[in-house]
Design a protein around this motif. Structure first.
Motif, mmCIF file in Angstrom:
data_model
loop_
_atom_site.group_PDB
_atom_site.id
_atom_site.type_symbol
_atom_site.label_atom_id
_atom_site.label_comp_id
_atom_site.label_asym_id
_atom_site.label_seq_id
_atom_site.Cartn_x
_atom_site.Cartn_y
_atom_site.Cartn_z
ATOM 1 N N ASP A 178 27.696 44.953 45.750
ATOM 2 C CA ASP A 178 28.580 44.322 46.723
ATOM 3 C C ASP A 178 28.007 42.984 47.168
ATOM 4 O OD1 ASP A 178 30.498 43.662 48.491
ATOM 5 O OD2 ASP A 178 30.023 45.216 49.976
ATOM 6 N N THR A 179 28.310 41.969 46.394
ATOM 7 C CA THR A 179 27.790 40.636 46.717
ATOM 8 C C THR A 179 28.572 39.958 47.841
ATOM 9 O OG1 THR A 179 29.007 40.045 44.716
ATOM 10 C CG2 THR A 179 26.605 40.014 44.589
ATOM 11 N N MET A 180 29.565 40.655 48.402
ATOM 12 C CA MET A 180 30.234 40.115 49.590
ATOM 13 C C MET A 180 29.237 40.061 50.753
ATOM 14 S SD MET A 180 33.453 39.539 48.801
ATOM 15 C CE MET A 180 33.953 39.080 50.456
ATOM 16 N N MET A 234 33.499 40.905 33.298
ATOM 17 C CA MET A 234 34.045 42.116 33.938
ATOM 18 C C MET A 234 33.967 42.068 35.473
ATOM 19 S SD MET A 234 34.507 43.756 30.992
ATOM 20 C CE MET A 234 34.639 45.533 31.136
ATOM 21 N N ASN A 235 33.905 40.864 36.050
ATOM 22 C CA ASN A 235 33.688 40.780 37.502
ATOM 23 C C ASN A 235 34.976 40.635 38.307
ATOM 24 O OD1 ASN A 235 33.791 38.216 36.297
ATOM 25 N ND2 ASN A 235 32.475 37.256 37.816
ATOM 26 N N GLU A 236 36.100 41.067 37.722
ATOM 27 C CA GLU A 236 37.371 41.010 38.492
ATOM 28 C C GLU A 236 37.334 41.938 39.704
ATOM 29 O OE1 GLU A 236 37.175 41.581 35.195
ATOM 30 O OE2 GLU A 236 37.559 39.522 34.566
ATOM 31 N N PRO A 237 36.765 43.096 39.757
ATOM 32 C CA PRO A 237 35.991 43.748 38.714
ATOM 33 C C PRO A 237 36.894 44.556 37.783
ATOM 34 C CG PRO A 237 35.907 45.072 40.702
ATOM 35 C CD PRO A 237 36.763 43.874 41.020
ATOM 36 N N VAL A 260 38.342 37.101 45.494
ATOM 37 C CA VAL A 260 37.137 36.299 45.701
ATOM 38 C C VAL A 260 35.864 37.069 45.311
ATOM 39 C CG1 VAL A 260 36.483 36.761 48.126
ATOM 40 C CG2 VAL A 260 36.322 34.438 47.222
ATOM 41 N N TYR A 261 36.012 38.365 45.032
ATOM 42 C CA TYR A 261 34.827 39.163 44.689
ATOM 43 C C TYR A 261 34.079 38.571 43.491
ATOM 44 C CZ TYR A 261 31.941 42.892 42.754
ATOM 45 O OH TYR A 261 30.895 43.594 42.221
ATOM 46 N N TYR A 283 37.372 34.315 38.631
ATOM 47 C CA TYR A 283 37.094 33.132 39.452
ATOM 48 C C TYR A 283 38.098 32.995 40.578
ATOM 49 C CZ TYR A 283 40.533 31.083 36.165
ATOM 50 O OH TYR A 283 41.633 30.834 35.388
ATOM 51 N N PHE A 284 37.737 32.120 41.520
ATOM 52 C CA PHE A 284 38.606 31.785 42.649
ATOM 53 C C PHE A 284 38.361 30.314 42.967
ATOM 54 C CE2 PHE A 284 39.861 31.913 47.247
ATOM 55 C CZ PHE A 284 41.151 32.377 47.070
#
Ligand SMILES: *[C@@H]1O[C@H](CO)[C@@H](O)[C@H](O)[C@H]1NC(C)=O
Ligand SMILES: *[C@@H]1O[C@H](CO)[C@@H](O)[C@H](O)[C@H]1NC(C)=O
Ligand SMILES: *[C@@H]1O[C@H](CO)[C@@H](O)[C@H](O)[C@H]1NC(C)=O
Ligand SMILES: *[C@@H]1O[C@H](CO)[C@@H](O)[C@H](O)[C@H]1NC(C)=O
Ligand SMILES: *[C@@H]1O[C@H](CO)[C@@H](O)[C@H](O)[C@H]1NC(C)=O
Length: 944
Positions: free
Chosen positions: A501-503, A536-539, A567-568, A598-599
């Motif tokens: 969880d890089t948020m 695969m980071n949509e995730p 934004v994840y 991406y965002f």
């Protein structure tokens, strides 16, 4: 890459009835909030009711932050207990240094909310991620009420939608700033916001009354809280097969708003979609959806969501441009409708706040410039990262990697990066190497480093359940949680996995420590050429709804996945970048990171690509509008997998795809694990030579391309640039997305994207054009279609008269080996004035020293058909690190008679004057000086 083929078996692959299984994704009518907002839009336009107004007594201007605050009041008529009144805090501010206005509409935090795991207010920190200022705070310009005079003047302009403005009947507030022509009118009773450029109305917001703010209500009191125009579809439940377990703890929360672009008949932006550059009408069709998902073999000509989302919508006319940035990372749909001389849009997001920045400008490039001023400039990559990347799922072991390197060198095909996909890991555990096949990665990296080559390895945010790395993440409680606050376990490549969880700050710290262990502790200290690919980071979650995360997962801070979804991926790749930058700080080296999701703001740190395409002509063709679309919204470092990820391309397709791929800012050959090997050296002749020539052309143009990347890092300008960006004055260019310009260098290209096609038609503005390879000239008197021959070994590409290109023409194995090679200048003068100009940016291509001034910026001008001069704009502080600076060759293209060249040219450097021989090359009609012996970084003058 994507494992659907694993789930569905190999049927799709073998039969090649290739297409994404799109029943996995919702259509608008299956998404509660999308259908509700479309229903609302339809009904409110029939009823002409308005339930929102700005409370005039609440308006205050905070002169310390230069922000206007007010309450927007939503009134829900109710007979039993009287109207329900909901106050929605509203802010509005103009920005300093930009022609922009930002406004927000929020809801007060819920008072009684008994869920300890979730934060009781809407997610309002998107700007912390998307804005370059991570605080989300902007420099605002002082607000002014407009004078009575100005008000009277503009009264006559309120013509839109046939609203006849009458100052006596409608309450209007009008705001300006001293520093610009931007003006905003707030219509208090209808909550309409008009934006003017001087006197002219440019954008009307809520002009169609589609503002819909689904305020908080409970299941019990829901019906009393609904407007007559609202439908109640899926407010507290989700009946879509794959997401029916969504708990929807807050109930309906969507936000929606309409924007009418007055006087514009086109809209662009809001990638990522596999569709035309100019957005299509969506009336009676699917809206464009922004929702980061994994779409293996995605469909073409579709508005279905893809891997990334940049909610910037823009429009342009010959002398004016406007952009709308919808800064919301939740699942979002956008309806587009062209109505006469106006373009209408309707944004609908599942939750979050309304946070909008409107930009105005003269040219479309002004919008990209301001947007990247706000969200950050594109990264200036390593020089090697704009070379050729060789990738495959998978290179099997160290020997395989080194053999590819050897074969590329043996066949004289330059490359800079080689890539390792998933299988280099020990049992799909990231931050490990597979012990039998990658036993000595340090040695392998060292062998690649000899020619400055980089190795990129895959590290995804899903971590196999229970091993060192995932255990560490769990110990720190740094994983994404499920709706009950427990570790979320889903399936991905390593089967059962957890997600970092890089948020949250803890997640980023743990992620950083994993990289530090992987690189600084486990590899030799000299390693500086390992780079990272975040896929695969949509995730992507194989057993998740719509291929991704359940919306009721919980992130740091008590925010739902629903609120932060798009934004994840950015938080993952930005954490990766920050970590790698620190790790390589001892070498002062720029990291390279590739991300799939991406965002807005991703451009600050990563390159992206267009995901899992298919090796056929349609995907080649579609790659151009996709990369163009990304380039105009500030994310230029993008490209499609050459020559198609999935399947086996024909030799002809391979040749044509490389001829196109060399113009993608990110240029990578990649192939699926089930496809036949196709590294360029394996190809049969003449395809092998065609591909070699294409890649070498890319390398010859690296000085120019790198200068284009630099320009982009300064003002966000596109590297692969749509025709209308170069020439907004020609309406004919707005629909063209199969030809493009490259940077500001006058290179205009029309790749061949269909089989057995040996000529093509290119639309050109008036001028003279020199064939990029043969320098043969073509004159165009008025905007016209020109037919170009395109045998298999030819790329239809020109240099437009008036420009000047800088090349390095010697073949080398990699970009690093080119550092001391001499420059060639190609001058392509206009016919009318015999003039041309161009720029060159040079730095060491590796470190951050350019940030403290170690770079050369030089411009060149050619005038009067005879004099070439340079001007040093910025001198490097240490020119030794910038390589050899000599120009040997100068090529002056002519149309055969526009230039009167003698046998000699006079070169003046300071007080030194000498004569050099000029040869006239009949075949190319160009005058050539072969041994100029002048320096790029010293002023000189060459007279032909
Ligand atoms: C977000 O909303 C909360 C609750 O209203 C507030 O305390 C906080 O300051 C807001 N943050 C930002 C960045 O606006
Ligand atoms: C986001 O920015 C606001 C200031 O606008 C700050 O108060 C808040 O702490 C930031 N949030 C994070 C997660 O950094
Ligand atoms: C970001 O913050 C810095 C320092 O506060 C300020 O100078 C700059 O103008 C800000 N950028 C924007 C786009 O407001
Ligand atoms: C704040 O600015 C507004 C708009 O310029 C002005 O009308 C108002 O008087 C100012 N308020 C104070 C307290 O200075
Ligand atoms: C351009 O060239 C012409 C003819 O060679 C010459 O007469 C004129 O002075 C030149 N102009 C400039 C600005 O150098």
């Amino acid at each position: 890459m994507r494992a659907l083929n694993v789930i569905l078996g190999l049927v799709l692959l073998c039969t090649h009835a290739a297409a994404f299984t799109d029943y996995l994704l919702k259509k608008c009518h299956q998404a509660g909030f999308c259908q509700r907002n479309r229903d609302y839009a339809k009904n409110i336009q029939l009823s002409h009711n308005s339930y929102y107004h700005i409370d005039e007594l609440s308006v205050v201007v905070d002169n310390t932050t230069n922000t206007l605050h007010a309450d927007i009041v939503k009134t829900v008529p109710r007979e039993d207990i009287g109207d329900v009144v909901v106050r929605l805090p509203f802010t509005l501010a103009f920005q300093q240094d930009m022609l922009s206005v930002r406004f927000t509409i929020d809801e007060k935090p819920i008072e009684k909310f008994n869920n300890e795991l979730l934060t009781p207010y809407r997610y309002n920190e998107t700007a912390n991620w998307s804005f370059a200022n991570h605080s989300g705070v902007l420099d605002n310009a002082p607000l002014q009420w407009s004078t009575q005079e100005q008000q009277q003047e503009s009264n006559a302009l309120a013509w839109l939608s046939n609203i006849v403005f009458n100052a006596d009947e409608e309450k209007v507030m009008e705001l300006t700033t001293a520093s610009s022509d931007l003006r905003v009118r707030l219509f208090l009773e209808t909550c309409q916001i008009n934006v003017y450029d001087g006197k002219e109305l440019v954008l009307a917001i809520n002009d169609r009354s589609l503002l819909n703010f689904e305020h908080h209500r409970t299941l019990e009191d829901n019906f009393q809280n609904m407007l007559p125009e609202e439908s109640s579809y899926n407010m507290f439940a989700d009946d879509f097969e794959y997401s029916s377990s969504d708990h929807i703890p807050f109930g309906p929360q969507s936000v929606a708003l309409d924007f009418t672009f007055a006087g514009f008949n086109n809209l662009f932006g809001i990638p990522e979609h596999a569709d035309s550059l100019r957005l299509r009408e969506t009336l009676d069709e699917e809206p464009y959806r922004l929702f980061n998902v994994d779409v293996f073999q995605y469909n073409l000509n579709s508005r279905m969501p893809m891997y990334g989302a940049i909610p910037l919508l823009m429009s342009a006319s010959k002398d004016r441009s406007v952009g709308v940035f919808w800064n919301n990372p939740a699942d979002t749909w956008v309806d587009i409708h062209y109505e006469g001389s106006a373009s209408q849009s309707h944004f609908m997001s599942e939750t979050g706040v309304i946070d909008v920045v409107v930009f105005l400008g003269d040219k479309p490039a002004d919008i990209t410039d301001q947007f990247t001023h706000l969200t950050g400039r594109p990264t200036l990559p390593l020089m090697s990262a704009i070379g050729y990347h060789q990738c495959r799922w998978n290179y099997n072991d160290e020997l395989d990697v080194l053999t590819v390197q050897e074969n590329m060198d043996r066949e004289d095909i330059p490359f800079d990066f080689i890539w390792l996909d998933l299988e280099y890991t020990d049992d799909r555990k990231y931050f490990t190497w597979r012990p039998d096949s990658f036993a000595t990665p340090g040695k392998m990296l060292q062998k690649l480093a000899k020619y400055g080559r980089q190795l990129t390895v895959l590290i995804d945010p899903h971590l196999k359940f229970t091993y060192e790395a995932s255990n560490k993440v769990k110990e720190h409680s740094a994983e994404i949680k499920n709706f009950m606050g427990k570790t979320y376990i889903g399936r991905c490549w390593p089967e059962d996995s957890i997600w970092i969880d890089t948020m949250g700050k803890i997640g980023r710290t743990v992620w950083d420590s994993l990289f530090k262990e992987f690189i600084t502790e486990k590899l030799p200290s000299f390693v500086d050429n390992l780079q990272i690919w975040n896929d695969m980071n949509e995730p992507s979650i194989f057993n998740g709804p719509e291929t991704t995360a359940p919306k009721d997962l919980i992130h740091d801070g008590g925010f739902e996945e629903r609120a932060i979804h798009n934004v994840y991926g950015l938080t993952v790749h930005e954490a990766t970048y920050d970590s790698m930058k620190q790790i390589y700080s001892k070498f002062d080296k720029r990291p390279f990171i590739l991300s799939r999701a991406y965002f807005a703001g991703s451009q600050r740190t990563v390159a992206v690509w267009t995901g899992d395409n298919i090796a056929n002509w349609d995907y080649l063709k579609m790659s151009i509008p996709m990369v163009l679309s990304s380039n105009i919204v500030g994310l230029p470092f993008n490209g499609a997998d050459v020559a198609g990820f999935d399947g086996n391309p024909s030799p002809e397709l391979i040749a044509r795809w490389y001829q196109t791929g060399i113009w993608y800012p990110f240029f990578r050959g990649h192939a699926h694990i089930d496809s036949i090997r196709r590294e360029p050296y394996l190809l049969e002749e003449p395809i092998k030579s065609n591909v070699r020539d294409s890649i070498r052309l890319r390398y010859a143009l690296l000085p120019t391309l790198y200068s284009a990347f630099h320009q982009s890092s300064v003002d966000g300008s596109p590297i692969m640039k749509p025709m209308f960006f170069e020439y907004p004055e020609y309406s004919e260019f707005y629909d063209i997305d199969d030809q493009f310009y490259v940077g500001d260098y006058g290179i205009v290209v029309k790749p061949i994207t269909s089989t057995e096609t040996f000529s093509t038609e290119i639309v050109l503005a008036p001028g003279i054009y020199y064939d990029l390879q043969s320098l043969k000239s073509t004159t165009v008197d008025k905007l016209d279609t020109v037919t170009v021959d395109a045998p298999l070994d030819k790329i239809p590409a020109f240099i437009e008269g008036g420009h000047l290109l800088i090349k390095k023409e010697v073949y080398r194995r990699s970009s690093k080996l080119m550092i001391n090679d001499p420059y060639t200048i190609v001058v392509a003068p206009t016919l009318s004035t015999g003039s041309a100009s161009g720029k060159l940016y040079v730095d060491d291509g590796v470190t951050f020293e350019y940030e403290s001034g170690n770079y050369l910026d030089v411009s060149f001008t050619f005038t009067n058909n005879s004099v070439l001069e340079n001007t040093i704009i910025h001198e490097p502080s240490d020119s030794k690190t910038l390589g050899n600076m000599y120009i040997h060759k100068i090529v002056l293209a002519t149309d055969g008679n526009n230039v009167d060249v003698g046998k000699n040219a006079k070169i003046t450097v300071g007080s030194d004057v000498r004569e050099v021989t000029v040869e006239f090359d009949e075949e190319t009609s160009s005058a050539v000086i072969r041994d100029a012996q002048i320096r790029i970084d010293e002023p000189w003058r060459v007279e032909f």
